[in-house]
Structure formats: C-alpha cells, structure tokens
Design an enzyme around this catalytic site. Structure first.
Site, PDB file in Angstrom:
ATOM      1  N   SER A   1       0.831  -1.211   0.000  1.00  0.00           N
ATOM      2  CA  SER A   1       0.000   0.000   0.000  1.00  0.00           C
ATOM      3  C   SER A   1       0.862   1.257   0.000  1.00  0.00           C
ATOM      4  CB  SER A   1      -0.907   0.007   1.232  1.00  0.00           C
ATOM      5  OG  SER A   1      -1.541   1.268   1.325  1.00  0.00           O
TER       6      SER A   1
ATOM      7  N   SER B   1      -0.545   4.131   0.694  1.00  0.00           N
ATOM      8  CA  SER B   1      -1.250   5.100   1.546  1.00  0.00           C
ATOM      9  C   SER B   1      -0.376   5.661   2.672  1.00  0.00           C
ATOM     10  CB  SER B   1      -2.524   4.468   2.112  1.00  0.00           C
ATOM     11  OG  SER B   1      -3.414   4.211   1.045  1.00  0.00           O
TER      12      SER B   1
ATOM     13  N   LYS C   1     -12.991  -4.671   2.076  1.00  0.00           N
ATOM     14  CA  LYS C   1     -13.909  -3.541   1.882  1.00  0.00           C
ATOM     15  C   LYS C   1     -15.385  -3.903   2.136  1.00  0.00           C
ATOM     16  CE  LYS C   1     -11.120  -0.961  -1.468  1.00  0.00           C
ATOM     17  NZ  LYS C   1     -11.145  -0.180  -2.704  1.00  0.00           N
TER      18      LYS C   1
ATOM     19  N   ASP D   1     -13.558   6.205  -3.254  1.00  0.00           N
ATOM     20  CA  ASP D   1     -12.974   5.933  -4.576  1.00  0.00           C
ATOM     21  C   ASP D   1     -13.613   6.790  -5.669  1.00  0.00           C
ATOM     22  OD1 ASP D   1     -11.121   4.049  -3.707  1.00  0.00           O
ATOM     23  OD2 ASP D   1     -12.524   2.387  -3.921  1.00  0.00           O
TER      24      ASP D   1
ATOM     25  N   THR E   1     -17.434 -10.542 -19.744  1.00  0.00           N
ATOM     26  CA  THR E   1     -18.540 -11.356 -19.238  1.00  0.00           C
ATOM     27  C   THR E   1     -19.746 -10.421 -19.078  1.00  0.00           C
ATOM     28  OG1 THR E   1     -16.862 -12.523 -17.963  1.00  0.00           O
ATOM     29  CG2 THR E   1     -19.166 -13.019 -17.412  1.00  0.00           C
TER      30      THR E   1
ATOM     31  N   ARG F   1     -21.867  -9.874 -15.820  1.00  0.00           N
ATOM     32  CA  ARG F   1     -21.379  -9.014 -14.721  1.00  0.00           C
ATOM     33  C   ARG F   1     -21.747  -7.557 -14.983  1.00  0.00           C
ATOM     34  NH1 ARG F   1     -15.305  -9.832 -12.942  1.00  0.00           N
ATOM     35  NH2 ARG F   1     -16.067  -9.336 -10.857  1.00  0.00           N
TER      36      ARG F   1
ATOM     37  N   GLY G   1      -4.285   7.289 -13.961  1.00  0.00           N
ATOM     38  CA  GLY G   1      -5.041   6.914 -12.773  1.00  0.00           C
ATOM     39  C   GLY G   1      -4.393   7.249 -11.438  1.00  0.00           C
TER      40      GLY G   1
HETATM   41  P1  ATR Z   1     -11.228  -5.443  -9.815  1.00  0.00           P
HETATM   42  O1  ATR Z   1     -11.973  -5.743  -8.569  1.00  0.00           O
HETATM   43  O2  ATR Z   1      -9.853  -4.903  -9.597  1.00  0.00           O
HETATM   44  O3  ATR Z   1     -12.019  -4.608 -10.794  1.00  0.00           O
HETATM   45  P2  ATR Z   1     -11.921  -7.989 -11.025  1.00  0.00           P
HETATM   46  O4  ATR Z   1     -13.153  -8.084 -10.231  1.00  0.00           O
HETATM   47  O5  ATR Z   1     -11.070  -9.204 -11.173  1.00  0.00           O
HETATM   48  O6  ATR Z   1     -10.936  -6.863 -10.496  1.00  0.00           O
HETATM   49  O7  ATR Z   1     -12.300  -7.427 -12.486  1.00  0.00           O
HETATM   50  C1  ATR Z   1     -11.382  -7.326 -13.481  1.00  0.00           C
HETATM   51  C2  ATR Z   1     -12.059  -6.755 -14.739  1.00  0.00           C
HETATM   52  O8  ATR Z   1     -11.140  -6.842 -15.808  1.00  0.00           O
HETATM   53  C3  ATR Z   1     -13.305  -7.493 -15.185  1.00  0.00           C
HETATM   54  O9  ATR Z   1     -14.169  -6.594 -15.837  1.00  0.00           O
HETATM   55  C4  ATR Z   1     -12.714  -8.509 -16.167  1.00  0.00           C
HETATM   56  O10 ATR Z   1     -13.642  -9.021 -17.076  1.00  0.00           O
HETATM   57  P3  ATR Z   1     -14.575 -10.301 -16.684  1.00  0.00           P
HETATM   58  O11 ATR Z   1     -15.645  -9.784 -15.775  1.00  0.00           O
HETATM   59  O12 ATR Z   1     -15.073 -10.813 -17.963  1.00  0.00           O
HETATM   60  O13 ATR Z   1     -13.643 -11.270 -15.977  1.00  0.00           O
HETATM   61  C5  ATR Z   1     -11.707  -7.636 -16.856  1.00  0.00           C
HETATM   62  N1  ATR Z   1     -10.640  -8.379 -17.519  1.00  0.00           N
HETATM   63  C6  ATR Z   1      -9.554  -8.955 -16.948  1.00  0.00           C
HETATM   64  N2  ATR Z   1      -8.773  -9.530 -17.866  1.00  0.00           N
HETATM   65  C7  ATR Z   1      -9.379  -9.319 -19.081  1.00  0.00           C
HETATM   66  C8  ATR Z   1      -9.073  -9.668 -20.434  1.00  0.00           C
HETATM   67  N3  ATR Z   1      -7.965 -10.359 -20.727  1.00  0.00           N
HETATM   68  N4  ATR Z   1      -9.927  -9.281 -21.403  1.00  0.00           N
HETATM   69  C9  ATR Z   1     -11.026  -8.570 -21.109  1.00  0.00           C
HETATM   70  N5  ATR Z   1     -11.385  -8.209 -19.850  1.00  0.00           N
HETATM   71  C10 ATR Z   1     -10.568  -8.577 -18.850  1.00  0.00           C
END
Ligand code: ATR
Length: 285
Positions: free
Chosen positions: A22, A24, A75, A111, A162, A165, A248
C-alpha cells in the site's frame, strides 16, 4: 518527522491482506509532515479471520485508532461491520474509509470522489458530454459507475467480457446504466465523450488489445484507473489517436483526502511533490 510528533497525535491505519504494497502510508505521511501535524498513519496487516475482532477493537476503543482505510480483501466486511455506513457505501456494499465519532464507527467510500477529483484537476470539462463508457465490470468499476452517474451523465455504458457481470451492475445502478458485451465496443463508443478503463488490461507491462478510439466524439477524454505503468497501453493508444488522456495516479491520491481530513482535522492538497514522491516509489519497485 520526529518520534514525539508521531506518538502524540491521532493514530490512523490502512488495513488489508496483504498490505505491505500500500502506498497510503507514504501519502498520509507526506501530508502530516507538510502540515506539521502530530499523528501517525501506519499499515496494519489483518487477515480475513481476524478482521471482525480488529473492527470490534476499534469500536471498543481499545486500539487507540481514530479511523483508517480499508483495502482488499476487507472492503465489503468493513461496510457490513460499520455502525453507520453512508449512502454511497450502502449502494456499493463496500467501504474504504472508517472513522470513529463518539464511539460510533462511520464508513464511506471515497474511490468515486477520488475519480472525479482527479479528472476535475487534470481535465476540467471532462463531464460536459452525456455519454460515458466504462470498460470492465469488476469491483473497481462500481464506484466509478456511481460517481459518473452522480455527476449527471445521461447514459453510462458498461462493456465487459462477461456481459452478465455488466448486467448486474446495470441492474444495481439504475436505468441510466446499460450493459454490453465486448463485441459491441466499437458501436457503443459512438458519441462517447468519456472512456474509462477499469479492467486489468495492460497492467504491469501486460499486452493490451488494440482499440480504435475514432468513434469517440472529438475532444473526448480517455482515462484508466490502472496507474502502473502511468501511461498504460490503452492510454498510449488513445493519445496517439489524438485524444486527451488522464492517468489513474491522481485517483489514488485524491481518494485519500476525505479520510485524512476526518482523522487529522485539516484538508490536505494533492500537489506535484506528492505525485513525484509516489512516482519515485513506483520506480523503486
Ligand atoms: P477489480 O476488482 O480490480 O475490478 P476484477 O473483479 O477481477 O478486479 O475485475 C477485473 C475486470 O477486468 C473485469 O471486468 C474482467 O472481465 P470479466 O468480468 O469478464 O472477468 C476484466 N478483464 C480482466 N482480464 C481481461 C481480459 N484479458 N480481457 C477482457 N477483460 C478482462
């Protein structure tokens, strides 16, 4: 800072598991020194099993802490265990900032405020359009969706590998939020003035797919919540294609402001020296 300044003032923490990465403590330590305040802010590693008793020790006032930050994986638990989560964290189901007031444990999530404050500072006018696109539907995208919605964007499009989600988030954050599969990206980008990457694509030197940003409106801004590297592959591509970009790192810095103000009583400023301090730390690791 000399030791007596640290031991005398309010004590705050950042807790996570693991927490040693971290940044922070660097941020809050910088502000404590800059404002010449007595107080301390330290990393405090707590496992999932121990988290509830850690929170109980805050409420019983046996820890001596006035509050702190909570990061992964705590969290959601922090939100559930707080006595008084605010409306922002209620909707997200997650809190990253805690503070005690008259023995009551309050919680919020900063955030989203970090996200908007960063854009306000680095690209004023970023909120002029009606249509925003958020790539990704993971934990990190929620606070962004909420912040963009609350800033007044009329249409918020969440595009995710996906799609289920993304749909869950559209259902959670109301009728202005729409879900799309990755294949629809080019089409959904039409007319978008704000493009936000919340996925891990391009993080830590990983390759990222090539994106044609040309459907975005002229003058659109592209931002990424990933800040390692500062200029992610997606930001580099957007810049090459003539769009404004915002990295970011400022989100991390600005999300720390409300907590510091609660615990130490002064509103700190995100300045270039702080940014340089964190960049130097990133280069070390
Ligand atoms: P965080 O909590 O940091 O946002 P996470 O919950 O693992 O991490 O989410 C990662 C995000 O990156 C998700 O939107 C994931 O897509 P999926 O929901 O389909 O898993 C996306 N992501 C990670 N690797 C990816 C890839 N190679 N191509 C497209 N999307 C990706």
């Amino acid at each position: 800072m000399d030791d007596s300044r640290e031991t005398q003032g309010p004590k705050a923490f950042v807790t996570g598991y693991p927490v040693k990465h971290s940044r922070s403590p660097l941020i809050h330590g910088y502000w404590l020194r800059q404002l010449d305040l007595a107080g301390s802010y330290r990393a405090h590693e707590v496992s999932v099993e121990e988290f509830a008793s850690f929170i109980a020790s805050l409420k019983d006032d046996t820890s001596g802490f006035v509050g702190g930050n909570v990061t992964i994986p705590h969290k959601e638990a922090a939100f559930k265990l707080a006595d008084r989560p605010d409306a922002l964290s209620e909707e997200l189901g997650a809190s990253n900032t805690l503070w005690l007031q008259d023995g009551v444990l309050h919680a919020t999530n900063t955030d989203g405020r970090g996200f908007t404050a960063n854009l306000d500072e680095r690209h004023p006018g970023w909120d002029r359009g009606d249509r925003a696109l958020i790539l990704g539907a993971g934990g990190a995208s929620r606070a962004i969706i909420q912040a963009v919605r609350d800033r007044g964007f009329k249409e918020i499009h969440v595009v995710n590998r996906t799609v289920e989600r993304a749909q869950e988030l559209a259902d959670r954050f109301g009728e202005r939020v729409h879900a799309h599969p990755m294949a629809a990206l080019g089409e959904v980008m039409q007319g978008v003035g704000l493009f936000i990457n919340t996925t891990s694509l391009g993080m830590d030197g990983e390759a990222a797919p090539w994106i044609d940003f040309s459907p975005l409106v002229q003058g659109a801004v592209v931002t990424d919540i990933v800040y390692v590297p500062l200029k992610t592959p997606l930001l580099a591509q957007a810049e090459e294609q003539g769009f404004a970009i915002v990295d970011g790192l400022g989100m991390l810095l600005h999300q720390a402001v409300p907590g510091f103000e609660k615990w130490f009583g002064r509103r700190p400023v995100v300045d270039e020296t702080l940014r340089a301090l964190i960049i130097a730390d990133m280069e070390k690791h």
